[in-house]
Motif scaffolding. Structure first.
Motif, PDB file in Angstrom:
ATOM      1  N   ALA A 165       0.836  -1.201   0.000  1.00 51.29           N
ATOM      2  CA  ALA A 165       0.000   0.000   0.000  1.00 51.29           C
ATOM      3  C   ALA A 165       0.867   1.245   0.000  1.00 51.29           C
ATOM      4  CB  ALA A 165      -0.927   0.012   1.221  1.00 51.29           C
ATOM      5  N   ALA A 166       0.223   2.343  -0.351  1.00 51.43           N
ATOM      6  CA  ALA A 166       0.861   3.656  -0.295  1.00 51.43           C
ATOM      7  C   ALA A 166      -0.181   4.683   0.111  1.00 51.43           C
ATOM      8  CB  ALA A 166       1.476   4.022  -1.639  1.00 51.43           C
ATOM      9  N   THR A 190       6.619   2.473  -7.021  1.00 46.95           N
ATOM     10  CA  THR A 190       5.580   1.517  -7.395  1.00 46.95           C
ATOM     11  C   THR A 190       4.321   2.240  -7.866  1.00 46.95           C
ATOM     12  OG1 THR A 190       6.404  -0.117  -5.816  1.00 46.95           O
ATOM     13  CG2 THR A 190       4.128  -0.375  -6.561  1.00 46.95           C
ATOM     14  N   LEU A 191       3.794   1.760  -8.978  1.00 49.88           N
ATOM     15  CA  LEU A 191       2.530   2.254  -9.511  1.00 49.88           C
ATOM     16  C   LEU A 191       1.426   1.250  -9.215  1.00 49.88           C
ATOM     17  CD1 LEU A 191       3.786   3.372 -13.047  1.00 49.88           C
ATOM     18  CD2 LEU A 191       3.432   4.835 -11.046  1.00 49.88           C
ATOM     19  N   SER A 192       0.195   1.728  -9.223  1.00 46.65           N
ATOM     20  CA  SER A 192      -0.935   0.861  -8.909  1.00 46.65           C
ATOM     21  C   SER A 192      -2.134   1.230  -9.760  1.00 46.65           C
ATOM     22  CB  SER A 192      -1.299   1.001  -7.422  1.00 46.65           C
ATOM     23  OG  SER A 192      -2.380   0.159  -7.080  1.00 46.65           O
ATOM     24  N   GLY A 249     -10.695  -1.022  -1.995  1.00 48.79           N
ATOM     25  CA  GLY A 249     -10.179  -0.242  -0.878  1.00 48.79           C
ATOM     26  C   GLY A 249      -9.470   1.040  -1.234  1.00 48.79           C
ATOM     27  N   GLN A 250      -9.418   1.385  -2.515  1.00 51.41           N
ATOM     28  CA  GLN A 250      -8.750   2.620  -2.919  1.00 51.41           C
ATOM     29  C   GLN A 250      -9.616   3.831  -2.507  1.00 51.41           C
ATOM     30  OE1 GLN A 250      -6.152   0.972  -4.199  1.00 51.41           O
ATOM     31  NE2 GLN A 250      -7.450  -0.824  -4.441  1.00 51.41           N
ATOM     32  N   VAL A 251      -8.965   4.897  -2.046  1.00 50.21           N
ATOM     33  CA  VAL A 251      -9.684   6.090  -1.621  1.00 50.21           C
ATOM     34  C   VAL A 251      -8.904   7.320  -2.075  1.00 50.21           C
ATOM     35  CG1 VAL A 251     -10.649   7.402   0.313  1.00 50.21           C
ATOM     36  CG2 VAL A 251     -10.556   4.901   0.440  1.00 50.21           C
ATOM     37  N   ALA A 252      -9.592   8.266  -2.725  1.00 52.88           N
ATOM     38  CA  ALA A 252      -8.938   9.501  -3.166  1.00 52.88           C
ATOM     39  C   ALA A 252      -9.960  10.627  -3.155  1.00 52.88           C
ATOM     40  CB  ALA A 252      -8.352   9.342  -4.565  1.00 52.88           C
ATOM     41  N   LEU A 283      -3.825   3.812  -1.670  1.00 54.28           N
ATOM     42  CA  LEU A 283      -3.878   2.753  -2.667  1.00 54.28           C
ATOM     43  C   LEU A 283      -3.338   1.465  -2.085  1.00 54.28           C
ATOM     44  CD1 LEU A 283      -2.485   4.726  -5.752  1.00 54.28           C
ATOM     45  CD2 LEU A 283      -4.891   4.339  -5.146  1.00 54.28           C
ATOM     46  N   THR A 284      -3.976   0.357  -2.446  1.00 54.35           N
ATOM     47  CA  THR A 284      -3.532  -0.946  -1.953  1.00 54.35           C
ATOM     48  C   THR A 284      -3.787  -2.018  -2.999  1.00 54.35           C
ATOM     49  OG1 THR A 284      -3.842  -2.623  -0.216  1.00 54.35           O
ATOM     50  CG2 THR A 284      -5.769  -1.325  -0.830  1.00 54.35           C
ATOM     51  N   ASN A 285      -2.931  -3.051  -2.994  1.00 54.77           N
ATOM     52  CA  ASN A 285      -3.133  -4.144  -3.949  1.00 54.77           C
ATOM     53  C   ASN A 285      -3.909  -5.311  -3.363  1.00 54.77           C
ATOM     54  OD1 ASN A 285      -1.089  -5.051  -2.250  1.00 54.77           O
ATOM     55  ND2 ASN A 285       0.231  -5.798  -3.905  1.00 54.77           N
TER      56      ASN A 285
END
Length: 388
Positions: A31-32, A62-64, A348-351, A364-366
């Motif tokens: 995650a980031a 790392t990109l996601s 689970g991504q939040v922006a 961001l999380t994988n």
């Protein structure tokens, strides 16, 4: 506890602790997290694994895949065109895209199209990967399709199709593809690593996305319930009739497929690091890297609620609220305050941005989960920091 790397400004330590806690019990997760406050980066953290198995650490490069957070970015592009006087939310979409008027869609406004009220949440025909990576084919299919309900009379989440609908408006008005327009109007001025249509030389930086236990359980339940009224359309909204797996990802398929990374799929296919995504949202509410993307007058129009309450296809509350493509603060997606707007993403991504506190935020999380409060807990910690 997974070791996190990066930096945190003084006063934002609770946010770092909430980020670290999100890894508990999730040994394969990567995650980031990035937070900008008044245009300055105050949280920039990453940790865990970019490949689920711990062979590749999640680094600051790392990109996601950001999934439906891409819809929020697309909504920024459309709002910029409204700000420039080149688009009008209250105008019929056919003013800019004449072919869209087929099958009873001629009166649908741009604002309703963006607010999931177009009646095109799912394709009537089965699609393939070859179809969804072909922009012209996809917008032609949607322009011809008979709506699933009378356009403008109700809403249902356009999980993937939303991107082609809004993106074609951008293309018709600017003469540029949505990916090119984003690069020229947003990514390059802000100097961020984010794309809608990933260049070939960036593919090795993309984290592998994988479905966690709660997402696997949800998709199994949805499979069993496909025969219930309306549920087939919910299923097809996510899978596009077979082009995507129900979890959206798998081993080299769905949004782990390099072909899909390269394609412009602005309903779900944006790729970024958290720092880039948070920077874009920051620039919607405050000058960031010398850039302000949207002015207050435009935001006042774009954030008027256009879709609220129960959707066309039965779903249990709480329900989200939508402006002109922007996801508004609600019980279904709690952001920082009622002055927040953005878009979350699958798993689970939040922006989002917050006008009152001048915040740009991205988590961001994988490890993709359906029953998930990781981002919400981090936002709760941030609220404590900016309101005390």
């Amino acid at each position: 506890m997974t070791r996190r790397e990066g930096h945190v400004a003084e006063g934002f330590e609770p946010v770092a602790r909430a980020f670290e806690a999100s890894f508990e019990g999730r040994p394969g997760m990567g995650a980031a997290l990035a937070v900008l406050h008044r245009g300055e980066l105050v949280v920039d953290l990453h940790g865990g694994s970019a490949d689920r198995h711990g062979r590749t650490p999640w680094t600051d490069r790392t990109l996601s895949v950001i999934f439906s957070c891409t819809k929020g970015v697309l909504s920024i592009l459309v709002a910029r065109l409204v700000q420039e006087g080149r688009l009008d939310y209250d105008a019929p979409a056919i003013r800019y895209w004449p072919e869209f008027g087929e099958a009873g869609k001629s009166d649908l406004t741009v604002g309703d199209l963006l607010a999931h009220r177009a009646g095109l949440s799912a394709p009537r025909q089965d699609l393939s990967v070859d179809d969804i990576v072909d922009w012209d084919r996809m917008v032609s299919i949607l322009a011809r399709q008979e709506p699933l309900w009378a356009p403008g009379t109700g809403w249902a989440y356009h999980a993937i199709t939303h991107g082609w609908l809004g993106g074609e408006l951008v293309r018709r008005v600017t003469g540029r593809s949505v990916g090119d327009r984003f690069r020229e109007a947003v990514a390059e001025p802000l100097g961020v690593d984010m794309w809608i249509g990933l260049p070939a030389d960036r593919h090795d930086r993309v984290a592998t996305m994988w479905s966690g236990p709660s997402l696997d359980e949800l998709t199994a339940t949805q499979q069993r319930e496909r025969g219930f009224p309306g549920h087939e359309w919910l299923w097809r909204a996510m899978t596009l009739g077979g082009a995507l797996p129900p979890e959206l990802v798998g081993d080299g398929v769905g949004f782990n497929d390099p072909r899909i990374h390269s394609a412009e799929i602005p309903g779900a296919g944006g790729i970024a690091d958290a720092r880039a995504l948070a920077t874009v949202w920051s620039a919607t509410v405050t000058p960031t890297h010398g850039v302000r993307l949207l002015d207050d007058a435009t935001l006042d129009i774009a954030l008027v609620p256009r879709a609220t309450g129960a959707p066309v296809f039965d779903a249990a509350p709480p329900w989200p609220r939508w402006g002109a493509g922007f996801q508004l603060d609600s019980e279904a997606r709690r952001y920082l305050s009622d002055a927040s707007f953005g878009h979350d993403g699958a798993g689970g991504q939040v922006a989002f941005a917050d006008r009152e506190h001048e915040i740009g935020f991205a988590f961001l999380t994988n490890q993709m989960e359906a029953d998930d409060d990781r981002g919400t807990r981090i936002v709760d910690a941030l609220r404590e920091c900016v309101t005390r």
